[in-house]
Design a protein around this motif. Sequence first.
Motif, short mmCIF file in Angstrom:
data_model
loop_
_atom_site.label_atom_id
_atom_site.label_comp_id
_atom_site.label_asym_id
_atom_site.label_seq_id
_atom_site.Cartn_x
_atom_site.Cartn_y
_atom_site.Cartn_z
N ASP A 87 51.19 -38.92 1.04
CA ASP A 87 50.81 -39.75 -0.12
C ASP A 87 49.74 -39.01 -0.93
OD1 ASP A 87 48.34 -40.11 1.09
OD2 ASP A 87 48.77 -42.16 1.77
N VAL A 101 55.99 -33.50 -1.07
CA VAL A 101 56.91 -33.21 0.04
C VAL A 101 56.88 -31.72 0.31
CG1 VAL A 101 59.32 -33.21 0.81
CG2 VAL A 101 58.42 -35.17 -0.48
N PHE A 114 60.30 -40.79 1.52
CA PHE A 114 60.36 -39.50 0.84
C PHE A 114 60.51 -39.70 -0.68
CE2 PHE A 114 60.75 -37.63 5.00
CZ PHE A 114 60.18 -36.38 4.82
N GLU A 115 61.27 -40.74 -1.06
CA GLU A 115 61.41 -41.03 -2.49
C GLU A 115 60.05 -41.32 -3.13
OE1 GLU A 115 64.53 -41.57 -4.23
OE2 GLU A 115 65.48 -40.62 -2.49
N LYS A 116 59.22 -42.00 -2.37
CA LYS A 116 57.93 -42.45 -2.91
C LYS A 116 56.80 -41.43 -2.71
CE LYS A 116 58.69 -47.37 -1.93
NZ LYS A 116 58.39 -48.37 -0.87
N ALA A 126 56.45 -35.71 4.27
CA ALA A 126 56.05 -36.47 3.07
C ALA A 126 54.58 -36.89 3.20
CB ALA A 126 56.93 -37.71 2.91
N GLU A 158 61.05 -31.72 6.85
CA GLU A 158 60.37 -32.15 5.63
C GLU A 158 59.21 -33.08 6.02
OE1 GLU A 158 63.73 -33.08 2.50
OE2 GLU A 158 64.31 -33.62 4.54
N THR A 210 62.77 -44.10 6.24
CA THR A 210 62.23 -42.75 6.14
C THR A 210 62.65 -42.13 4.82
OG1 THR A 210 62.37 -42.56 8.54
CG2 THR A 210 62.07 -40.52 7.31
N ASP A 211 63.92 -42.27 4.49
CA ASP A 211 64.40 -41.72 3.22
C ASP A 211 63.64 -42.33 2.04
OD1 ASP A 211 66.19 -40.18 4.61
OD2 ASP A 211 67.92 -41.48 4.26
N GLU A 212 63.38 -43.61 2.14
CA GLU A 212 62.66 -44.29 1.07
C GLU A 212 61.23 -43.75 0.93
OE1 GLU A 212 63.10 -48.56 1.41
OE2 GLU A 212 61.36 -48.86 0.10
N ARG A 238 61.04 -35.90 8.39
CA ARG A 238 62.50 -35.94 8.49
C ARG A 238 62.97 -34.55 8.91
NH1 ARG A 238 65.05 -38.20 3.12
NH2 ARG A 238 64.37 -36.19 2.33
#
Lengths: 262, 790
Positions: free
Chosen positions: B309, B187, B181-183, B307, B305, B177-179, B318
């Motif tokens: 695309d 957000v 959000f990085e991508k 996310a 949060e 999940t954190d990853e 999250r």
Amino acid sequence: MYNFDVETPGTVADAVAAMGRDEAQALGGGQTLIPTLKQRLASPSVLVSLSRVAEMKGVCTGDDGRLCVGGATTHATVAREATQYPALAAMASHIGDPAVRNRGTIGGSLANNDPSACYPAAVLGSGATIVTNTREIAADDYFQGMFSTALEEGELITEVRFPIPEVANYQKFVQPASRFALVGVFVAKFADGVRVAVTGASEDGVFRWSEAEAALSSEFSASAVGGLAVSGDGMISDLHGTGAYRAHLVGVMTKRAVEAAA
Amino acid sequence: MPKDGGIGASSKRREDVRFLTGAGNYTDDINIHGQAHVAFLRSDIAHGTINSVDTSAAQGMPGVVKIFTGADFEAVGGMPCGWQVTDKHGQPMQEPRHPILAHGKVRHVGEPIAAVVADTLEQARDAAEAIVLDIDELPAVVDMKAAVANNDVKVHDDLTSNLCYDWGFVEENKAATDEAFEKAAHVTTLELVNNRLVANPMEPRVAVGDYARGTDESTLYTTSQNPHVIRLLMGAFVLGIPEHKLRVVAPDVGGGFGTKIFHYQEEAFCTFAAKACNRAVKWTSSRSEAFMSDAHGRDHVTKIELALDGDNNFTAVRTETYANMGAYLSTFAPSIPTWLHGTLMAGNYKTPLIYVNVKAVFTNTVPVDAYRGAGRPEATFQLERVIDKAARELGVDPVELRRQNFITEFPYATPVAVEYDTGDYHATMDKVLELSDRDGFAARRAESEAKGKLRGFGINCFIEACGIAPSNLVGQLGARAGLYESATVRVNATGGLVVMTGSHSHGQGHETAFPQVIADMIGIDESMIEVVHGDTANTPMGMGTYGSRSIAVGGSAMVRATEKIIAKAKKIASHLLEASESDIELKDGAFSVAGTDKSVAWGDVTLAAYVPHNYPLEDIEPGLEETAFYDPSNFTYPAGAYTCEVEVDPATGEVTIERFASADDFGNVVNPMIVEGQVHGGIAQGIGQALLENCSYDENGQLLSASYMDYAMPRADNLPAMDHYVVDHSCQTPCTHNPLGVKGCGEAGAIGSPPTVINAIIDALQSGGHKVDHLDMPATPARVWAAMNT
């Protein structure tokens, strides 16, 4: 409740005599006092019920043209019968709910002087006279801060005399839970000037907004008070609104009262 | 054409005749010869060390039977918690002892410290006032984040901290999940509060304990949604009374909304005191006591949060939530922000990755537990608010953003451990847009603006998990109970029948709706069927009513029991008709032999069961009574789409709800009138949360909204006129795994409406040029005005 005696006098004289008993407490419609007793927050030894004092009940027109309302007159009666003073009748018709209006009285409301009650605004805004068993008190002298009045110990409100204005209106913005006035403004235009009384807002209880009175006395229109504002200092601040919000509502409700009256 | 009986008919609620004519039998109506009354002395401070409770002056006062303090209950159990949550490190939650009367410390305003049993209530109150307390006041902890960040003030000295648990769900999804959000291309973040509420059922709680010395049997009459659960918890875990010596009766109950699920100290006290005093002992809560002793609801502080695309597809969600437990763990409190909240975070959307973190926190406040919707409103509110915010940030239509991300294929396994069996989210969206006349909104907005008002349109979608719940699943999740339901169907000789259900009606209308189902199955009139509930002495062990479970689980148990009845009755009929059992058909209350004109009436078969003169005694027993326990294989997943139009007065901040429309998918509907009433009521409570209700404490733990003078309940004039208060349940995708295809409707309105209202208010404010992204509930005039003027 704690135990107490009940007296049900039929005349003002008997009521006054009963009030001479030790720790006596006058009972109007009981809309504040009865809940207070039920919560054991008061312990009078005797309740003097005023609801059977016939001479303290009813609405009539005095020789001087003033509207006279007996001190033990219910809000419902005023709403129904104060036809010569429509703004007062309308105000009374929006106090609480039908159960409150059928029990609550003008004298009880004024003697309690709750800072969020409607009647103090109408009485002060009208420049009415409070008549007691001993004297007559001008509204300007009567209200002395939250829950505080000019009444002496044992003194009973027998009548309230209202001069009839040319036009008047009361605007109430309700506190969402209690539906008392978060801010209520009573505006009354007389031949010799305009009175504006505000309830619900101030930590000192009902007050006259003198700047608005001056502005409206020279020009009775909403725009005349458009640029005026009261300060939030000294305004009630609680769960339901800050002092600044109440101060803002004083301006809004005043304008609306003028618009509705004009 | 409307049906005049059976499933799908709007049969009038038969119980209303007694409720509306003063003939109901509520717990406070129960008075037992010689009963005494109890007054509880409750703490008026939030946190303190009890040095002494001096009852000497009170003991000799008129009418006093016995005075109890915490010391009298050291030998019995504390109030039990029915659900154990395991934290993200695999450790069990911290579970403090919850005494019947405070012992050693007081931990919230309203906690009972002593109890006086006296001949009259006034005498009990007089004596309670004469008890002298010596309590050293301690600093109180009210704010959840402060309670976690700072260990100086601990609600429970014997726990390591004020953190009940720190729960991660699904912990294995966290890194992915954190990853995501990085991508993410975009957000959207939102911090919000889900306001604390007081349930305020019309009938306050009441408990009457009774004791029969001759048989050593205890009876508790109580305002409960689940008398068997109270019997089990109180008997086995608190007082040590075996269930065969304990009867719990919940007669007519005037509303519950969740707060009457839980086992309360007053129930255990009255049962205990009745035996100790050898007299019935009665307690009726005042409204003031209710505010400070009924379990509260909601009270979450959340950061969510979302996310997305580059094509506006949701890629991850999250959340971090602080959930208030209050001073003690109420019966089901730990499960609400976890299994009834985290599992709903997928909503109606195919978000592939979701991670939910919940920190449950002890504070010096009244315990918090389930309130209508219980976890699901909190999930829906944050998800639907953040989606609305994302739509605004991205400049896309909030309806289209939702549609684009809808789950469309079923069954659908979410990344948060549940599998939706069926649904059609586009259908409910289409329906609500039609009902709300969204196309006409621009014209209505122009009209409002001409009056100097701002007008906003809010949309919201939601999913619930109802029909609680598969026992083996909830057992894995920490439930200390099974969540099946039961029914006994007892057919009388003359053909009428009684359903003894483990479900409990506290306003839902079971006495009307349950017979509709059986009437259809047998083909007899509803008036031949009576429902019995609420008494452990004459109903099978059941888990009660909450979580929109009665018709889905209790109704299913009733169907299963009725199927057994019909199967046996067919055997009897085949004997009477001298035909093969496989040729027997039941229709319109008569058994017939297929392809012939031979038949026997329902009443003749039931009479034969009890007067078995001509009867296959060698094959079957006499009598016609069957019991079934039904344990569902999955939750049910009602879903819906709601819209709301508000007007905002920019001069005062006052919000009025001009229009509200709901399109719900409840699966099959047994009684449309009852369903519509449930939804109307649920929406009213949701509007109450959104605009009016707020349970508020000051920093010292004093309850500020402790009466109706300060706690605003919704009233009729806070709701739109009925012409514009539209509820619809015509979109129906029947549940695939219960025999009635039903999903449950009790909580939908309260789940779906709060975000709808807030989304509409934000839309209105934005239309007036106010850059307001979010408003916390309740959106009171003062708050709305402040948001517009800062």
